[in-house]
Design a protein around this motif. Structure first.
Motif, PDB file in Angstrom:
ATOM      1  N   MET A 117       0.819  -1.216   0.000  1.00 37.42           N
ATOM      2  CA  MET A 117       0.000   0.000   0.000  1.00 37.42           C
ATOM      3  C   MET A 117       0.851   1.264   0.000  1.00 37.42           C
ATOM      4  O   MET A 117       0.470   2.274  -0.592  1.00 37.42           O
ATOM      5  CB  MET A 117      -0.923   0.005   1.216  1.00 37.42           C
ATOM      6  CG  MET A 117      -2.039  -1.008   1.140  1.00 37.42           C
ATOM      7  SD  MET A 117      -3.153  -0.888   2.549  1.00 37.42           S
ATOM      8  CE  MET A 117      -4.544  -1.872   1.956  1.00 37.42           C
ATOM      9  N   SER A 118       1.992   1.223   0.665  1.00 39.58           N
ATOM     10  CA  SER A 118       2.840   2.416   0.749  1.00 39.58           C
ATOM     11  C   SER A 118       3.494   2.754  -0.582  1.00 39.58           C
ATOM     12  O   SER A 118       3.649   3.931  -0.922  1.00 39.58           O
ATOM     13  CB  SER A 118       3.925   2.219   1.812  1.00 39.58           C
ATOM     14  OG  SER A 118       3.365   2.110   3.091  1.00 39.58           O
ATOM     15  N   LEU A 173       2.843   9.487  -3.006  1.00 40.83           N
ATOM     16  CA  LEU A 173       3.289   8.555  -1.969  1.00 40.83           C
ATOM     17  C   LEU A 173       2.881   9.089  -0.609  1.00 40.83           C
ATOM     18  O   LEU A 173       2.704  10.297  -0.432  1.00 40.83           O
ATOM     19  CB  LEU A 173       4.808   8.385  -2.025  1.00 40.83           C
ATOM     20  CG  LEU A 173       5.384   7.708  -3.265  1.00 40.83           C
ATOM     21  CD1 LEU A 173       6.909   7.770  -3.239  1.00 40.83           C
ATOM     22  CD2 LEU A 173       4.920   6.253  -3.363  1.00 40.83           C
ATOM     23  N   PRO A 174       2.744   8.224   0.389  1.00 37.93           N
ATOM     24  CA  PRO A 174       2.423   8.696   1.741  1.00 37.93           C
ATOM     25  C   PRO A 174       3.580   9.500   2.327  1.00 37.93           C
ATOM     26  O   PRO A 174       4.733   9.398   1.885  1.00 37.93           O
ATOM     27  CB  PRO A 174       2.181   7.401   2.521  1.00 37.93           C
ATOM     28  CG  PRO A 174       2.903   6.349   1.757  1.00 37.93           C
ATOM     29  CD  PRO A 174       2.822   6.754   0.320  1.00 37.93           C
ATOM     30  N   LYS A 182      11.487   8.594  -2.877  1.00 37.13           N
ATOM     31  CA  LYS A 182      10.540   9.038  -3.897  1.00 37.13           C
ATOM     32  C   LYS A 182      11.267   9.407  -5.181  1.00 37.13           C
ATOM     33  O   LYS A 182      10.829   9.042  -6.291  1.00 37.13           O
ATOM     34  CB  LYS A 182       9.738  10.222  -3.382  1.00 37.13           C
ATOM     35  CG  LYS A 182       8.717  10.753  -4.379  1.00 37.13           C
ATOM     36  CD  LYS A 182       7.938  11.919  -3.806  1.00 37.13           C
ATOM     37  CE  LYS A 182       6.922  12.449  -4.819  1.00 37.13           C
ATOM     38  NZ  LYS A 182       6.147  13.589  -4.295  1.00 37.13           N
ATOM     39  N   ALA A 183      12.388  10.115  -5.060  1.00 40.19           N
ATOM     40  CA  ALA A 183      13.153  10.514  -6.244  1.00 40.19           C
ATOM     41  C   ALA A 183      13.697   9.294  -6.986  1.00 40.19           C
ATOM     42  O   ALA A 183      13.701   9.261  -8.225  1.00 40.19           O
ATOM     43  CB  ALA A 183      14.299  11.435  -5.829  1.00 40.19           C
ATOM     44  N   PRO A 216      -4.147   7.221  -4.941  1.00 39.84           N
ATOM     45  CA  PRO A 216      -4.348   6.466  -3.698  1.00 39.84           C
ATOM     46  C   PRO A 216      -4.594   7.384  -2.501  1.00 39.84           C
ATOM     47  O   PRO A 216      -4.055   8.490  -2.416  1.00 39.84           O
ATOM     48  CB  PRO A 216      -3.038   5.700  -3.534  1.00 39.84           C
ATOM     49  CG  PRO A 216      -2.011   6.585  -4.206  1.00 39.84           C
ATOM     50  CD  PRO A 216      -2.725   7.259  -5.342  1.00 39.84           C
ATOM     51  N   LEU A 217      -5.414   6.896  -1.570  1.00 44.18           N
ATOM     52  CA  LEU A 217      -5.617   7.512  -0.260  1.00 44.18           C
ATOM     53  C   LEU A 217      -5.394   6.434   0.782  1.00 44.18           C
ATOM     54  O   LEU A 217      -5.650   5.252   0.526  1.00 44.18           O
ATOM     55  CB  LEU A 217      -7.030   8.097  -0.132  1.00 44.18           C
ATOM     56  CG  LEU A 217      -7.433   9.193  -1.125  1.00 44.18           C
ATOM     57  CD1 LEU A 217      -8.902   9.558  -0.918  1.00 44.18           C
ATOM     58  CD2 LEU A 217      -6.558  10.426  -0.955  1.00 44.18           C
ATOM     59  N   TRP A 218      -4.946   6.814   1.978  1.00 42.20           N
ATOM     60  CA  TRP A 218      -4.586   5.829   2.989  1.00 42.20           C
ATOM     61  C   TRP A 218      -5.429   6.014   4.252  1.00 42.20           C
ATOM     62  O   TRP A 218      -5.541   7.127   4.776  1.00 42.20           O
ATOM     63  CB  TRP A 218      -3.105   5.958   3.344  1.00 42.20           C
ATOM     64  CG  TRP A 218      -2.192   5.642   2.204  1.00 42.20           C
ATOM     65  CD1 TRP A 218      -1.638   4.429   1.906  1.00 42.20           C
ATOM     66  CD2 TRP A 218      -1.718   6.544   1.206  1.00 42.20           C
ATOM     67  NE1 TRP A 218      -0.864   4.519   0.788  1.00 42.20           N
ATOM     68  CE2 TRP A 218      -0.893   5.812   0.325  1.00 42.20           C
ATOM     69  CE3 TRP A 218      -1.924   7.904   0.959  1.00 42.20           C
ATOM     70  CZ2 TRP A 218      -0.268   6.380  -0.767  1.00 42.20           C
ATOM     71  CZ3 TRP A 218      -1.313   8.482  -0.146  1.00 42.20           C
ATOM     72  CH2 TRP A 218      -0.488   7.723  -0.992  1.00 42.20           C
TER      73      TRP A 218
END
Length: 528
Positions: A117-118, A173-174, A182-183, A216-218
């Protein structure tokens, strides 16, 4: 008491506590409690379909609209991947048709969200968005070059719908994922997008279905939601993929109680179902959930055994595949619910475990295979084998066998060396083949007799024994197209239900890679 005896006692105590907490009732009760949270979140947007991320997520609701399969390994740090064999396009189509969807999963590791999920799903949504953008841009440019030809315009309008070219392709991303990570992921997005295009996936139908980009939402049990301020999903400028992590992420053992029973909460209890479910499936669980939960810890095992057997008989009468599930213990003495383990009749393997009468020796013979597993301590004290394969990092002082019948391979666990076991397995299997072919009894040992030695034993049993558990020097393995799934089933069967040990996943992965290497060296024209 000696220092070694003290350490052993502490280890055994820790194992006893863990075994006591990880009972069947605790797992099922934890799943039931977490499912209440999943149901509450689902009711916030009742029009959105609920999807289970296989396999763990399938336990956390009575009814799912569909399933999907996003692997956490595709999101592990420095191992990010976009796998074209698991495109999950049906999930994107469903989200486009319904205006979004839920995906339910869980994790044992004390995290709020699993890596699936992350990172895995955020990568997936970003790559799909980029492919749709490029596809629409191509048709938009084609329409412009035809000077408004009506047939081309209709085709473009059908594919693009009412969506504009202003399509969000950012990587979302979260917050707990670092900017550096992320990069690194963003550097690979273009490559993954091209890989998706080359895979032959139907981007056209996906483009026609989605009116807004995926995002996406968490949501976890720690997420704060103001019930009176929940927005309508149609009000967002994106198609929401709402990722629901079902379990609590405190990382602390929680003892809970009701008016009738006390029990221990297990986060991510639905994971790794082969090790605890005793043949119970999510469907069987939810069909009998109240009987199981209200049965209590003392009779839960028997209740589940009755349910599984009743289902097996029913399926057997209908001509369906219904292997018998038996419950047995390694010890012939009095049994407690914590000491019971499940044995499933997978394939035709008939390996049976017998344990040495000396409780401290922890030496276990596997049926009539002339192969046993034990600790390096028992190898020095119990001369009950013709030859010894010592996988401990320390050599045995004065082993009770000849020099030719003793091999020391100082293997360390995958936590310290990811390739130590893999590099030593060829020598271990060759030594076993040499001695087993002469009818000698072989002991495979390590420091605790429950991890490395078990993994070496798994490699020997899989590569040198037939499907019926008979030694054939590897003939069955070389002549049979053993798939990855079948090898995994054999490893799980031998490990979980025969030795009752708990080898680490890293070591099991090395065994699996070793076996895959053996099959890759064989002719595979008839293998699929």
């Amino acid at each position: 008491m000696t220092e070694e005896g003290t350490k052993l006692s502490i280890y055994r105590a820790a194992r006893t506590i863990k075994r006591r907490d990880n009972t069947l009732y605790n797992a099922l009760r934890s799943i039931y409690e977490d499912s209440i949270f999943v149901g509450e979140i689902n009711q916030l947007w009742p029009d959105l379909p609920l999807l289970a991320n296989l396999r763990c997520g399938l336990w956390y609701s009575r009814r799912f609209h569909s399933t999907c399969y996003f692997k956490s390994t595709d999101g592990h740090t420095n191992n990010w991947s976009f796998n074209t064999s698991r495109l999950n396009l049906h999930a994107a189509h469903l989200a486009g048709q319904k205006g979004g969807c839920f995906i339910v999963d869980s994790t044992r590791r004390g995290k709020r969200f699993p890596d699936s999920m992350s990172k895995t799903i955020p990568i997936w949504t970003c790559v799909l968005n980029r492919a749709i953008r490029d596809f629409r841009k191509k048709f938009h440019d084609k329409d412009a070059s035809t000077n408004g030809d009506s047939s081309t315009y209709d085709q473009c309008h059908e594919i693009m719908g009412e969506a504009s070219l202003d399509w969000d392709c950012s990587l979302h991303l979260p917050l707990w994922v670092s900017e550096t990570e992320k990069a690194s992921i963003e550097e690979r997005l273009e490559e993954w997008t091209e890989r998706l295009k080359e895979s032959g996936a139907d981007i056209a139908s996906l483009s026609a279905c989605l009116k807004k980009p995926l995002r996406p939402l968490w949501i976890s049990q720690r997420t704060l939601i103001w019930i009176n301020e929940v927005p309508d999903h149609d009000s967002w400028d994106f198609t929401p993929i709402i990722l629901v992590s079902a379990s609590s992420s405190t990382g602390i053992s929680q003892n809970r109680s009701t008016s009738e029973f006390s029990w221990s909460y297990i986060p991510g209890a639905g994971d790794d179902e082969e090790s605890w479910a005793r043949g119970l499936s999510p469907n069987l669980f939810w069909n009998n959930v109240y009987d199981i939960i209200h049965s209590g810890p003392d009779v839960c095992n028997q209740k589940v055994a009755d349910i599984v057997e009743k289902s097996r008989v029913y399926r057997s009468y209908r001509g369906e595949n219904a292997p018998q599930i038996t419950v047995k213990s390694l010890k012939p003495s009095s049994l407690s619910h914590d000491e019971l383990s499940v044995s499933s009749d997978i394939s035709n393997m008939n390996f049976d475990m017998s344990r040495s009468s000396d409780e401290d020796s922890t030496m276990s013979w596997i049926g009539s295979t002339n192969l046993s597993v034990g600790t390096s301590r028992c190898a020095a004290e119990v001369p009950d084998a013709d030859c010894i394969l010592n996988c401990d990092h320390e050599s045995i002082s004065g082993p009770p066998c000849s020099e030719e019948a003793y091999l020391h391979l100082p293997i360390v666990t995958s936590k310290y060396d990811r390739f130590s076991l893999l590099n030593n397995l060829p020598s271990a299997v060759s030594f076993a083949k040499l001695n087993l072919s002469e009818g000698k009894r072989l002991l495979v040992c390590c420091s605790n007799g429950e991890d490395i030695s078990v993994c070496v034993c798994l490699a020997i049993l899989t590569s040198l024994f037939s499907d019926e558990g008979k030694y054939d020097g590897g003939k069955f393995f070389s002549e049979t197209c053993v798939t990855k799934l079948e090898m995994r089933r054999r490893l799980v069967y031998i490990c979980r239900f025969v030795t009752n040990a708990r080898p680490s996943r890293g070591n099991l992965r090395q065994v699996f890679n070793f076996l895959i290497g053996l099959t890759s060296q064989q002719p595979s024209d008839d293998c699929n």
